[in-house]
Design an enzyme around this catalytic site. Structure first.
Site: not given
Ligand code: FPP
Length: 252
Positions: A32, A49, A143
């Site tokens: 997150d 992201h 893993l």
């Molecule tokens: C949450 O942060 C994050 C996500 C919903 C996406 C996580 C995805 C990645 C790290 C990359 C894609 C995945 C792979 C496996 C390559 P948020 O967007 O909710 O952040 P915020 O709460 O600060 O808005």
């Protein structure tokens, strides 16, 4: 023993040792804070992201080095479809790019890649990349990297119930065969132990529909760092704190 340094409140450095015999077998992470990381830098959310993918690369390596056997990363939830179309597309693209660029290296390192979630809903290119990566790494013995993508805990439980009903209707199992262990075999995480430790960075302290059945006795660890800034040391710190918990599983 793994040695690392922990900064104390007085900014004094203390040498902390991780107990190699008590490394959590399965660590699950709610990645997150990507959006907030990007906002702070006046960047579009998708850049957060993208930076989060770099963290995945580092943390998967570190998890392997520390002897963690299963790592589960929450990358896209069944509720994330509510996000703007551009952001959804960017996340799909990042998964495809990650698999294209990383799967060779993961395979070389013996990693088994699995995806938890309903991939039938994804675009053809994304689905194909996932299926090829799973196929390539399925016989590895290192893993296990679970990527939770189009995953929701409630969705997973409903799906399990439906499949159990089908098996009962087809005479494959009886109602009385259903135990907690048997139920677990109908989940995406079959053949995977429950998470010992669930980590959520970015300051939020909720489960957000993640591994609802599996987290019954997981230890939780939170940090204020946004996922793109999450470091190897943060992972070590989480494990150190985990090692100092008393897991009683309802006993005394
Ligand atoms: C949450 O942060 C994050 C996500 C919903 C996406 C996580 C995805 C990645 C790290 C990359 C894609 C995945 C792979 C496996 C390559 P948020 O967007 O909710 O952040 P915020 O709460 O600060 O808005």
């Amino acid at each position: 023993m793994f040695n690392f340094f922990k900064a104390t409140k007085n900014n004094e450095e203390l040498n902390i040792e991780l107990d190699e015999k008590n490394i959590p077998q399965h660590v699950a992470i709610i990645m997150d804070g990507n959006g907030r990381w990007a906002k702070k830098r006046n960047m579009p959310r998708s850049m957060g992201h993208k930076a989060g993918v770099e963290t995945i690369r580092r943390i998967v390596k570190e998890a392997d080095r520390l002897g963690i056997k299963f790592i589960t990363l929450y990358a896209f939830s069944t509720e994330n479809w509510k996000r703007p179309k551009d952001e959804v597309n960017a996340l799909m693209k990042l998964l495809v790019q990650y698999l294209k660029s990383e799967v060779g290296e993961l395979h070389k390192n013996g990693v088994v890649l699995r995806v938890l979630g309903d991939i039938s809903q994804l675009q053809e290119e994304c689905r194909k990349e996932i299926e090829d990566s799973i196929e390539l790494t399925k016989n590895n013995t290192g893993l296990v990297l679970n990527v939770a993508f189009n995953y929701g805990g409630r969705d997973e439980i409903v799906r399990a119930v439906k499949n159990i009903v089908i098996d009962i209707e087809n005479g494959n199992i009886n109602k009385d065969d259903i135990t907690k262990e048997r139920f677990s075999e109908y989940l995406y995480t079959k053949n995977c132990p429950d998470p010992d430790l669930i980590i959520r960075p970015s300051g939020e302290q909720r489960i957000s529909n993640f591994l609802l059945w599996q987290c019954a006795y997981s230890e939780f660890w939170y940090s204020n760092v946004n996922w793109p800034d999450f470091s190897e040391r943060d992972l070590q710190q989480a494990i150190y704190d985990y090692q100092n918990r008393d897991r009683r599983y309802g006993g005394v």
